[in-house]
Design an enzyme around this catalytic site. Structure first.
Site, mmCIF file in Angstrom:
data_model
loop_
_atom_site.group_PDB
_atom_site.id
_atom_site.type_symbol
_atom_site.label_atom_id
_atom_site.label_comp_id
_atom_site.label_asym_id
_atom_site.label_seq_id
_atom_site.Cartn_x
_atom_site.Cartn_y
_atom_site.Cartn_z
ATOM 1 N N LYS A 127 2.483 4.422 1.288
ATOM 2 C CA LYS A 127 2.721 4.904 2.641
ATOM 3 C C LYS A 127 2.679 6.427 2.636
ATOM 4 O O LYS A 127 3.509 7.081 2.021
ATOM 5 C CB LYS A 127 4.077 4.433 3.173
ATOM 6 C CG LYS A 127 4.328 4.900 4.597
ATOM 7 C CD LYS A 127 5.635 4.368 5.145
ATOM 8 C CE LYS A 127 5.755 4.532 6.647
ATOM 9 N NZ LYS A 127 5.621 5.885 7.133
ATOM 10 N N GLU B 164 -4.817 7.411 7.398
ATOM 11 C CA GLU B 164 -3.815 8.465 7.523
ATOM 12 C C GLU B 164 -4.398 9.769 6.967
ATOM 13 O O GLU B 164 -4.965 9.775 5.875
ATOM 14 C CB GLU B 164 -2.559 8.066 6.736
ATOM 15 C CG GLU B 164 -1.364 8.959 6.970
ATOM 16 C CD GLU B 164 -0.507 8.526 8.180
ATOM 17 O OE1 GLU B 164 -0.925 7.647 8.968
ATOM 18 O OE2 GLU B 164 0.583 9.106 8.335
ATOM 19 N N ARG C 60 -3.060 8.507 17.102
ATOM 20 C CA ARG C 60 -2.438 7.264 17.525
ATOM 21 C C ARG C 60 -2.067 7.303 19.006
ATOM 22 O O ARG C 60 -1.885 6.284 19.631
ATOM 23 C CB ARG C 60 -1.262 7.027 16.587
ATOM 24 C CG ARG C 60 0.042 6.721 17.146
ATOM 25 C CD ARG C 60 0.966 6.582 15.960
ATOM 26 N NE ARG C 60 2.269 6.138 16.390
ATOM 27 C CZ ARG C 60 3.310 5.980 15.582
ATOM 28 N NH1 ARG C 60 3.177 6.223 14.302
ATOM 29 N NH2 ARG C 60 4.452 5.587 16.028
ATOM 30 N N GLU D 23 0.850 -1.200 0.000
ATOM 31 C CA GLU D 23 0.000 0.000 0.000
ATOM 32 C C GLU D 23 0.880 1.242 0.000
ATOM 33 O O GLU D 23 1.980 1.228 0.538
ATOM 34 C CB GLU D 23 -0.866 0.046 1.272
ATOM 35 C CG GLU D 23 -1.822 -1.117 1.408
ATOM 36 C CD GLU D 23 -2.596 -1.071 2.720
ATOM 37 O OE1 GLU D 23 -3.492 -1.893 2.891
ATOM 38 O OE2 GLU D 23 -2.289 -0.211 3.575
ATOM 39 N N LYS E 2 7.353 -1.517 6.811
ATOM 40 C CA LYS E 2 7.445 -0.291 6.026
ATOM 41 C C LYS E 2 8.676 -0.367 5.144
ATOM 42 O O LYS E 2 9.708 -0.886 5.540
ATOM 43 C CB LYS E 2 7.446 0.945 6.911
ATOM 44 C CG LYS E 2 8.415 0.915 8.032
ATOM 45 C CD LYS E 2 8.172 2.082 8.975
ATOM 46 C CE LYS E 2 8.855 1.813 10.285
ATOM 47 N NZ LYS E 2 8.758 2.816 11.269
ATOM 48 N N ARG F 230 4.039 -3.702 17.263
ATOM 49 C CA ARG F 230 4.935 -3.443 16.133
ATOM 50 C C ARG F 230 5.581 -4.777 15.807
ATOM 51 O O ARG F 230 6.511 -5.213 16.471
ATOM 52 C CB ARG F 230 5.982 -2.401 16.536
ATOM 53 C CG ARG F 230 6.811 -1.881 15.372
ATOM 54 C CD ARG F 230 7.913 -0.961 15.839
ATOM 55 N NE ARG F 230 7.464 0.334 16.309
ATOM 56 C CZ ARG F 230 7.076 1.334 15.530
ATOM 57 N NH1 ARG F 230 7.082 1.180 14.220
ATOM 58 N NH2 ARG F 230 6.701 2.483 16.035
ATOM 59 N N ARG G 78 -1.804 9.711 11.786
ATOM 60 C CA ARG G 78 -2.624 8.505 11.910
ATOM 61 C C ARG G 78 -3.934 8.873 12.595
ATOM 62 O O ARG G 78 -3.931 9.491 13.657
ATOM 63 C CB ARG G 78 -1.860 7.482 12.762
ATOM 64 C CG ARG G 78 -2.553 6.147 12.954
ATOM 65 C CD ARG G 78 -2.260 5.265 11.782
ATOM 66 N NE ARG G 78 -2.786 3.920 11.915
ATOM 67 C CZ ARG G 78 -2.043 2.864 12.257
ATOM 68 N NH1 ARG G 78 -0.769 3.002 12.533
ATOM 69 N NH2 ARG G 78 -2.580 1.665 12.309
ATOM 70 N N PHE H 53 -7.002 2.631 5.466
ATOM 71 C CA PHE H 53 -6.358 1.371 5.092
ATOM 72 C C PHE H 53 -6.823 0.188 5.914
ATOM 73 O O PHE H 53 -6.400 -0.929 5.680
ATOM 74 C CB PHE H 53 -4.831 1.482 5.112
ATOM 75 C CG PHE H 53 -4.248 2.201 6.300
ATOM 76 C CD1 PHE H 53 -4.208 1.585 7.533
ATOM 77 C CD2 PHE H 53 -3.739 3.487 6.156
ATOM 78 C CE1 PHE H 53 -3.654 2.249 8.619
ATOM 79 C CE2 PHE H 53 -3.185 4.159 7.246
ATOM 80 C CZ PHE H 53 -3.147 3.530 8.489
HETATM 81 P P1 AMP Z 1 6.340 4.916 10.986
HETATM 82 O O1 AMP Z 1 5.606 6.056 11.661
HETATM 83 O O2 AMP Z 1 7.502 5.332 10.166
HETATM 84 O O3 AMP Z 1 6.638 3.788 11.968
HETATM 85 O O4 AMP Z 1 5.330 4.264 9.937
HETATM 86 C C1 AMP Z 1 4.090 3.750 10.312
HETATM 87 C C2 AMP Z 1 3.028 4.805 10.093
HETATM 88 O O5 AMP Z 1 2.821 5.019 8.714
HETATM 89 C C3 AMP Z 1 1.658 4.406 10.593
HETATM 90 O O6 AMP Z 1 1.501 4.616 11.968
HETATM 91 C C4 AMP Z 1 0.754 5.320 9.799
HETATM 92 O O7 AMP Z 1 0.605 6.544 10.477
HETATM 93 C C5 AMP Z 1 1.542 5.582 8.531
HETATM 94 N N1 AMP Z 1 0.949 5.008 7.298
HETATM 95 C C6 AMP Z 1 0.938 5.628 6.109
HETATM 96 N N2 AMP Z 1 0.367 4.873 5.170
HETATM 97 C C7 AMP Z 1 -0.009 3.710 5.764
HETATM 98 C C8 AMP Z 1 -0.659 2.516 5.317
HETATM 99 N N3 AMP Z 1 -1.015 2.333 4.044
HETATM 100 N N4 AMP Z 1 -0.887 1.540 6.241
HETATM 101 C C9 AMP Z 1 -0.509 1.701 7.530
HETATM 102 N N5 AMP Z 1 0.106 2.806 7.994
HETATM 103 C C10 AMP Z 1 0.361 3.805 7.136
#
Ligand code: AMP
Length: 575
Positions: free
Chosen positions: A251, A301, A271, A249, A423, A417, A256, A341
């Site tokens: 990103k 998001e 979040r 998907e 990611k 997590r 969030r 999502f």
């Molecule tokens: P990170 O903050 O770098 O750990 O990345 C995870 C975050 O990416 C999630 O908490 C979401 O806020 C964001 N995110 C963006 N696009 C998506 C997606 N398609 N699915 C899940 N999370 C996403």
């Protein structure tokens, strides 16, 4: 009969005295065992120094000054004495206890306090608002203190101030609740991710045991912990972890948001479980038609889009929308939209245990897209590397961060997590560095160099300052080949043009140039890397035979890249 408050106060005193984790847990276990189920909720909250669970944004609104007044009245001492005593310890609980012990006049008709009564009286304090409410609040506390013995008073005063000082943290309660009510700790933890309230979790465990905890699911209107993702560097590694195929998907880099829909009532939570509904009236309205369900909890998001370029605005712009005032003005200045999502609940049915693909299908059926406001995030189910690379490019071209990869059968694991969501971001920047030293590998890699010390150049003194250790990104063949090559050029001592604090097993005269990628530049203490910078997730890309060692990147350039990166992300403020 409700538990006597004096019993709870005794336990709290013991908890305060023992520093041992195990003893603390055992004390909580025996306290919970002595507590009847009707009091369990109150006991747990009071143990934590709370009147309401953390997610409820009700405050007792009584600062130290107000509470001092209550203490003065209940003990019969004047403010000077209270202030003097308070200055000694900074703990009003200790002050009230001490002064009540010294109080000459004994109150004649003390009505013994129960946990229930203390909790009920404190819980009513936030409801007292408007004219004269301050006196009402103080009087409630005085009323309790008049019926309290000195030790009870110590904990009442602390609770009013929102502290217990017993060293009981939320994390410790999981094991204590599990042991006291003979239920698996995992179930306690799972229920907590939905309820966000150990008081309620303990009550369910006490009344209904494991069966009751198992039934707990998401609750409309109550924030829950979101599922998080692990980082993985390459498509190959992802496909390997995901069994050859996965859902990819886009990103998005925004905020969030979990949307809760209860008929016409919409709530938005971050979040961190913050209720931000009132900051986004534009989005709230849109949800009413976009979510085709009576009740639902949807995960997505929120991003801001530049109306001229059509590209996402930097994350900091979205943050500017999280405000209490001038909300209307900002709606046009920073237009936000939400891309969903996941779906966790639909028409009161908990979907979190359903496999990802099924939830995605339900999500698509439930969301009616509204242009520029609400949509479902772009997705590709694939195991084909070329196709995935193309999809990644599209995401980046549209101005997004990369891809979020999801295991096709994965359930929604609130608050976790794990490797069910991954990611995948491009490693955008590369730098050229000089290889100045190496360490031998261990185990299977003994005898070959497992990681290398690399450096950038300082133009002023023309010396090489270290920036990172790098070992990943090298194939087995490269490891072999480089070991052979570098063994030829091992220097007997550290060459003088290298400025380093780390001590690799061997030094090389700076000669070979490597290109490496990284995710982030970080400041580094000089004792570690002498360039004052370090790299996060450094990976070898290729050897730059076309470059000589005086053409590697400089410390100044790294500083510039670092500043650019910091401007870009404004990460300190990320929610
Ligand atoms: P990170 O903050 O770098 O750990 O990345 C995870 C975050 O990416 C999630 O908490 C979401 O806020 C964001 N995110 C963006 N696009 C998506 C997606 N398609 N699915 C899940 N999370 C996403």
């Amino acid at each position: 009969m409700s538990l006597m408050f004096s019993k709870l106060a005794d336990y709290m005193e013991k908890l305060e005295k023992t520093p041992s984790y195990l003893e603390k847990t055992q004390l909580i276990v025996s306290l919970l065992k002595e507590t009847s189920p009707e009091d369990t909720n109150s006991v747990v909250l009071l143990l934590l120094g709370r009147v309401y669970p953390a997610y409820v944004s009700l405050e007792l609104g009584m600062g130290v000054q107000l509470v001092k007044r209550a203490v003065a009245s209940a003990t019969g001492y004047d403010m000077n004495v209270i202030d003097k005593e308070f200055a000694k310890t900074g703990d009003l609980g200790v002050v009230v206890q001490k002064l009540l012990e010294k109080k000459r006049q004994v109150t004649l008709f003390r009505k013994p306090l129960t946990v229930k009564r203390v909790h009920e009286i404190l819980a009513k304090i936030p409801e007292m608002t408007g004219a004269g409410s301050q006196d009402l609040r103080i009087n409630s506390v005085i009323g309790l203190l008049n019926d309290a013995d000195p030790l009870e008073a110590r904990f009442i005063v602390r609770t009013v101030l929102g502290e217990s000082r017993t060293g009981v943290a939320e994390g410790r309660l999981r094991d204590a609740i599990a042991e006291a009510f003979n239920v698996p700790p995992e179930l306690v933890e799972q229920a907590y991710t939905y309820l966000n309230d150990h008081g309620e979790v303990a009550k369910i465990a006490a009344e209904e045991g494991a069966k009751g905890l198992e039934k707990v699911g998401p609750i409309i209107g109550r924030p829950l912990n979101v599922m998080l993702a692990q980082r993985v560097d390459t498509i190959d590694e992802i496909l390997e972890r995901m069994g050859g195929k996965a859902a990819w998907e886009w990103k998005l880099d925004g905020m969030r948001i979990l949307v809760h829909k209860d008929n016409e009532k919409i709530k938005l939570f971050t979040r961190r479980q913050e209720d931000v509904t009132s900051s986004f009236p534009d989005l709230v309205e849109a949800q009413k038609t976009a979510i085709k369900a009576k009740t639902a909890i949807v995960d997505g998001e929120m991003i801001a889009t530049d109306s001229i370029t059509g590209k996402p605005m930097p994350f900091q712009e979205v943050l500017k929308r999280r405000r209490k005032y001038e909300i209307k003005e900002k709606i046009t200045e920073i237009p936000v939209s939400i891309q969903f999502f996941d779906i966790l609940l639909l028409n009161n049915k908990n979907l979190m245990g359903e496999p990802y693909l099924k939830r995605r299908q339900i999500l698509e059926n439930t969301i009616k897209p509204i242009p520029d406001k609400v949509s479902v995030v772009k997705q590709l189910v694939s195991g084909n590397k070329k196709e995935i690379e193309k999809f990644m490019k599209e995401s980046l071209k549209a101005g997004h961060e990369g891809l979020l990869v999801k295991e096709l059968n994965s359930v929604y694991r609130a608050g976790r997590r794990e490797f069910l969501w991954l990611k995948f971001k491009p490693e955008v920047e590369t730098i050229d560095v000089a290889v100045v030293g190496a360490w031998y590998g261990k185990g299977k890699r003994a005898g070959t160099f497992g990681s290398y010390l690399v450096a950038v150049r300082n133009e002023e003194d023309e010396k090489f300052y270290t920036i990172t250790k790098v070992g990943s990104g090298l194939t087995d063949e490269q490891l072999e080949e480089f070991t052979k090559m570098f063994k030829e050029i091992i220097a007997k001592t550290k060459p003088e043009e290298i400025v380093a604090e780390l001590e690799p097993n061997v030094w090389f005269k700076p000669n070979v140039v490597w290109e490496i990628v990284y995710e982030e530049i970080q400041p580094s203490p000089h004792e570690k890397h002498t360039s004052s910078f370090g790299l996060r997730f450094p990976r070898f890309v290729k050897i730059r035979e076309d470059k000589n060692v005086n053409q590697v990147n400089t410390v100044e350039e790294v500083r510039y890249l670092y500043e650019k990166q910091e401007k870009r992300k404004g990460k300190a403020m990320k929610n």
